[in-house]
Design a protein around this motif. Structure first.
Motif, PDB file in Angstrom:
ATOM      1  N   LYS A   5      32.559  32.470  46.614  1.00 29.30           N
ATOM      2  CA  LYS A   5      33.757  32.091  46.012  1.00 29.30           C
ATOM      3  C   LYS A   5      34.306  33.559  45.527  1.00 29.30           C
ATOM      4  O   LYS A   5      33.951  34.471  45.032  1.00 29.30           O
ATOM      5  N   ILE A   6      35.595  33.716  46.330  1.00 30.93           N
ATOM      6  CA  ILE A   6      36.514  34.804  45.923  1.00 30.93           C
ATOM      7  C   ILE A   6      37.722  34.278  45.120  1.00 30.93           C
ATOM      8  O   ILE A   6      38.480  33.502  45.200  1.00 30.93           O
ATOM      9  N   GLU A   7      38.019  34.930  43.907  1.00 28.64           N
ATOM     10  CA  GLU A   7      38.905  34.744  42.971  1.00 28.64           C
ATOM     11  C   GLU A   7      39.874  36.150  42.741  1.00 28.64           C
ATOM     12  O   GLU A   7      39.322  37.183  42.901  1.00 28.64           O
ATOM     13  N   SER A   8      41.253  35.894  42.476  1.00 29.81           N
ATOM     14  CA  SER A   8      42.072  36.979  42.335  1.00 29.81           C
ATOM     15  C   SER A   8      42.835  36.753  41.166  1.00 29.81           C
ATOM     16  O   SER A   8      43.057  35.419  40.727  1.00 29.81           O
ATOM     17  N   THR A   9      42.886  37.461  40.135  1.00 28.83           N
ATOM     18  CA  THR A   9      43.633  37.426  38.848  1.00 28.83           C
ATOM     19  C   THR A   9      45.080  38.153  39.005  1.00 28.83           C
ATOM     20  O   THR A   9      45.069  39.418  39.480  1.00 28.83           O
ATOM     21  N   SER A 144      49.506  42.591  40.509  1.00 26.57           N
ATOM     22  CA  SER A 144      48.275  42.557  41.034  1.00 26.57           C
ATOM     23  C   SER A 144      47.693  44.088  40.464  1.00 26.57           C
ATOM     24  O   SER A 144      48.413  45.147  40.668  1.00 26.57           O
ATOM     25  N   ASN A 149      42.989  42.273  45.280  1.00 23.75           N
ATOM     26  CA  ASN A 149      43.460  40.951  44.704  1.00 23.75           C
ATOM     27  C   ASN A 149      44.201  40.021  45.788  1.00 23.75           C
ATOM     28  O   ASN A 149      44.354  38.936  45.926  1.00 23.75           O
ATOM     29  N   PRO A 152      41.343  40.251  49.853  1.00 24.10           N
ATOM     30  CA  PRO A 152      39.948  40.298  49.719  1.00 24.10           C
ATOM     31  C   PRO A 152      39.330  40.392  51.052  1.00 24.10           C
ATOM     32  O   PRO A 152      39.861  40.160  52.175  1.00 24.10           O
TER      33      PRO A 152
END
Length: 160
Positions: A5-9, A144, A149, A152
């Motif tokens: 799982k890849i997440e960006s904030t 970002s 982010n 990825p």
């Protein structure tokens, strides 16, 4: 097999007026750069402003060419100028703005894939993240904390 799982904030400012004053000033430079873009084919102008760790600000805008691949995006124009004029300086922050000459652009527009790769190269080279702020002509501004982010699983020199 397993899933990754890849997440960006990302941080979203509702409008330009919510930006911290230093970022608003940097974005103003990007807006001015956008006004000087050479975009007779796409009618889509982009401006970039980069703050370096030596407090220099470098700007760039897109430069189109009838032979489309020969043009250059605003982000890479600014990054490569910074790299040639200030080779030891680190890129701290980038402000990007894009707009169409045909219709108003209110959606934040991130860097294209080629520009993401160029920014990634400098982030890896300088071993520190680059804050990136991007917007359309008006409306929301997205921040970002790092190019990672936006890209990825990036490709860099460690694979060569």
């Amino acid at each position: 097999m397993k899933d990754i799982k890849i997440e960006s904030t990302l941080t979203v400012y509702d409008n330009f007026n919510e930006l911290p004053s230093d970022i608003a000033s940097l974005m103003e430079k990007a807006i001015e750069a956008r006004k000087n873009a050479y975009a007779p084919y796409s009618n889509f102008s982009v401006g970039a402003a980069i703050l370096l760790d030596n407090n220099q600000i470098v700007t760039g805008n897109n430069q189109e060419n009838a032979s489309y691949p020969s043009g250059l995006c605003a982000e890479r124009t600014a990054i490569y100028y910074a790299g040639s004029q200030y080779p030891d300086a680190k890129i701290v922050k980038m402000a990007l703005t894009a707009g169409s000459r045909i219709s108003q652009t209110i959606t934040p527009i991130p860097p294209c894939g080629a520009c993401r790769q160029a920014i990634a190269e400098y982030e890896v080279k300088q071993k520190t993240p680059i804050e990136i702020y991007f917007m359309g002509e008006t409306g929301k501004v997205v921040k970002s904390n790092s190019l990672a982010n936006l890209l990825p699983l990036g490709f860099d020199r460690s694979f060569l």
